[in-house]
Design a protein around this motif. Structure first.
Motif, PDB file in Angstrom:
ATOM      1  N   ASN A   1      53.610  85.663  46.309  1.00  0.00           N
ATOM      2  CA  ASN A   1      52.837  86.208  45.184  1.00  0.00           C
ATOM      3  C   ASN A   1      53.630  86.119  43.886  1.00  0.00           C
ATOM      4  OD1 ASN A   1      50.468  86.916  46.559  1.00  0.00           O
ATOM      5  ND2 ASN A   1      50.395  88.929  45.593  1.00  0.00           N
ATOM      6  N   SER A   2      54.883  86.526  43.925  1.00  0.00           N
ATOM      7  CA  SER A   2      55.713  86.479  42.723  1.00  0.00           C
ATOM      8  C   SER A   2      55.899  85.048  42.240  1.00  0.00           C
ATOM      9  CB  SER A   2      57.071  87.125  42.997  1.00  0.00           C
ATOM     10  OG  SER A   2      56.922  88.498  43.298  1.00  0.00           O
ATOM     11  N   ASP A   3      56.149  84.132  43.170  1.00  0.00           N
ATOM     12  CA  ASP A   3      56.372  82.734  42.795  1.00  0.00           C
ATOM     13  C   ASP A   3      55.109  82.110  42.209  1.00  0.00           C
ATOM     14  OD1 ASP A   3      58.877  83.109  43.808  1.00  0.00           O
ATOM     15  OD2 ASP A   3      58.628  81.807  45.563  1.00  0.00           O
ATOM     16  N   LEU A   4      53.961  82.400  42.823  1.00  0.00           N
ATOM     17  CA  LEU A   4      52.725  81.799  42.337  1.00  0.00           C
ATOM     18  C   LEU A   4      52.300  82.432  41.012  1.00  0.00           C
ATOM     19  CD1 LEU A   4      50.722  79.595  42.951  1.00  0.00           C
ATOM     20  CD2 LEU A   4      49.365  81.243  44.262  1.00  0.00           C
ATOM     21  N   ALA A   5      52.599  83.709  40.826  1.00  0.00           N
ATOM     22  CA  ALA A   5      52.317  84.340  39.541  1.00  0.00           C
ATOM     23  C   ALA A   5      53.122  83.678  38.431  1.00  0.00           C
ATOM     24  CB  ALA A   5      52.631  85.839  39.603  1.00  0.00           C
ATOM     25  N   ALA A   6      54.361  83.294  38.725  1.00  0.00           N
ATOM     26  CA  ALA A   6      55.173  82.590  37.731  1.00  0.00           C
ATOM     27  C   ALA A   6      54.575  81.223  37.425  1.00  0.00           C
ATOM     28  CB  ALA A   6      56.603  82.442  38.239  1.00  0.00           C
ATOM     29  N   ARG A   7      54.080  80.545  38.441  1.00  0.00           N
ATOM     30  CA  ARG A   7      53.426  79.252  38.216  1.00  0.00           C
ATOM     31  C   ARG A   7      52.157  79.429  37.399  1.00  0.00           C
ATOM     32  NH1 ARG A   7      53.938  75.596  43.771  1.00  0.00           N
ATOM     33  NH2 ARG A   7      56.138  76.078  44.228  1.00  0.00           N
ATOM     34  N   ALA A   8      51.421  80.502  37.668  1.00  0.00           N
ATOM     35  CA  ALA A   8      50.199  80.771  36.904  1.00  0.00           C
ATOM     36  C   ALA A   8      50.532  80.983  35.435  1.00  0.00           C
ATOM     37  CB  ALA A   8      49.480  81.987  37.483  1.00  0.00           C
ATOM     38  N   ALA A   9      51.599  81.723  35.170  1.00  0.00           N
ATOM     39  CA  ALA A   9      52.005  81.966  33.793  1.00  0.00           C
ATOM     40  C   ALA A   9      52.412  80.679  33.091  1.00  0.00           C
ATOM     41  CB  ALA A   9      53.157  82.967  33.757  1.00  0.00           C
ATOM     42  N   ALA A  10      52.872  79.699  33.883  1.00  0.00           N
ATOM     43  CA  ALA A  10      53.267  78.404  33.323  1.00  0.00           C
ATOM     44  C   ALA A  10      52.090  77.435  33.212  1.00  0.00           C
ATOM     45  CB  ALA A  10      54.377  77.785  34.166  1.00  0.00           C
ATOM     46  N   GLY A  11      50.879  77.895  33.600  1.00  0.00           N
ATOM     47  CA  GLY A  11      49.690  77.075  33.416  1.00  0.00           C
ATOM     48  C   GLY A  11      49.107  76.450  34.657  1.00  0.00           C
ATOM     49  N   ALA A  12      49.522  76.882  35.854  1.00  0.00           N
ATOM     50  CA  ALA A  12      48.962  76.315  37.085  1.00  0.00           C
ATOM     51  C   ALA A  12      47.450  76.484  37.106  1.00  0.00           C
ATOM     52  CB  ALA A  12      49.578  76.989  38.303  1.00  0.00           C
ATOM     53  N   ALA A  13      46.769  75.495  37.637  1.00  0.00           N
ATOM     54  CA  ALA A  13      45.304  75.510  37.690  1.00  0.00           C
ATOM     55  C   ALA A  13      44.805  76.415  38.802  1.00  0.00           C
ATOM     56  CB  ALA A  13      44.783  74.091  37.907  1.00  0.00           C
ATOM     57  N   GLU A  14      43.564  76.870  38.649  1.00  0.00           N
ATOM     58  CA  GLU A  14      42.927  77.616  39.729  1.00  0.00           C
ATOM     59  C   GLU A  14      42.942  76.763  40.997  1.00  0.00           C
ATOM     60  OE1 GLU A  14      39.109  80.400  40.130  1.00  0.00           O
ATOM     61  OE2 GLU A  14      38.554  78.312  39.755  1.00  0.00           O
TER      62      GLU A  14
END
Length: 302
Positions: A43-56
């Motif tokens: 969860n923490s790692d993917l949240a960081a990716r989301a903040a960097a612009g990862a797509a849905e």
């Protein structure tokens, strides 16, 4: 002897390339799938990716989590490759391509109609949606009757007793996104249980513990339910999510005691899950809904 991914032949590693080919397709919700050997928290790692612009639709899977978290920051640990530990990124706050279904014969047209963002007040249904999707997928793919304990536990039956085999944690990321973490004990042995009330699919008599098809089944089910929920503008009744959750929720109809912040308690019969995803408890003073964020523990009344 040096430990390796293959040191326990009963727990082979996931086939990341095959999973990616099966899951990340042009007509799928899932846009990326990565498998890492170990991490603190997906969860923490993917949240960081989301903040960097990862797509849905990004999916992150770990063979082992060293700092996995449950609700209220409770720890979730298990031996490497003994379960499925993964997170998915959803962006219900952004417009999305409209599709009645996702399949090879009905691909999503990026130039076609666009769905409006789902109202924020309905996002609280996402962890319950993940529970429904996971339970129905495991019941089919593993042959294990899986029930739901409100708000976020997956239950199986071992020796006639309901035990927790998995859990779900949803966390907001930015203004438009939600990361949903799912942990499922698959091949955990009795001697490896962290507490006596825990369980695994294997201990519940699963037909198989191959994690690849189990993960594919859960992701397919999650995509289907998410599509239906978005198509209904997040309405839990119109998408049949509310009815399906209630049908699979082992909490309903039972005497419960909700431990609330500040040492307060609410005891009574769990009678419904309302339109906001809250548990309705009928007590001496009438019916009262409680939200997941208001409950420290939900226990059976003795």
């Amino acid at each position: 002897m040096t430990s390796s991914r293959w040191s326990d032949l009963d727990r082979p590693p996931l086939n990341a390339a095959a999973l990616r080919r099966a899951v990340v397709t042009a007509d799928s919700l899932w846009t990326a799938l990565d498998v890492v050997q170990a991490t603190g928290s997906t969860n923490s790692d993917l949240a960081a990716r989301a903040a960097a612009g990862a797509a849905e639709g990004a999916v992150l899977v770990a063979e082992e989590q060293t700092a996995g978290r449950g609700r209220l920051d409770r720890r979730w640990t298990a031996p490497a490759r003994s379960g499925l530990f993964f997170s998915v990124l959803l962006r219900p706050g952004e417009p999305a391509p409209a599709a009645a279904s996702r399949g090879a014969a009905d691909p999503v047209d990026p130039a076609g109609p666009v769905r409006e963002p789902v109202p924020v007040h309905r996002w609280g249904w996402l962890p319950l949606l993940a529970g429904v999707a996971t339970a129905t997928a495991l019941s089919r793919a593993a042959g294990v009757d899986t029930a739901l304990k409100w708000p976020n536990d997956l239950l199986v039956t071992v020796d006639g007793e309901e035990r927790k085999a998995g859990g779900i944690l949803a966390e907001r990321t930015g203004a438009a996104g939600v990361v949903i973490g799912i942990g499922i004990n698959v091949s955990l042995r009795a001697a490896e249980l962290p507490v006596p009330t825990a369980a695994s699919l294997a201990l519940a008599g699963a037909q198989g513990t191959d994690r690849d098809p189990l993960l594919r089944a859960v992701l397919r089910s999650l995509a289907d339910w998410y599509d239906a929920w978005r198509a209904a503008d997040g309405d839990p009744a119109a998408s049949r999510l509310q009815q399906t959750y209630a049908a699979g929720c082992a909490t309903l109809g039972r005497q419960v005691r909700a431990e609330l912040p500040g040492g307060r308690e609410l005891a009574g019969t769990a009678v419904a899950v309302d339109g906001d995803g809250r548990l309705v408890i009928a007590g001496p003073d009438g019916e009262r809904p409680v939200g997941a964020g208001d409950v420290v523990h939900l226990r059976p009344s003795r």
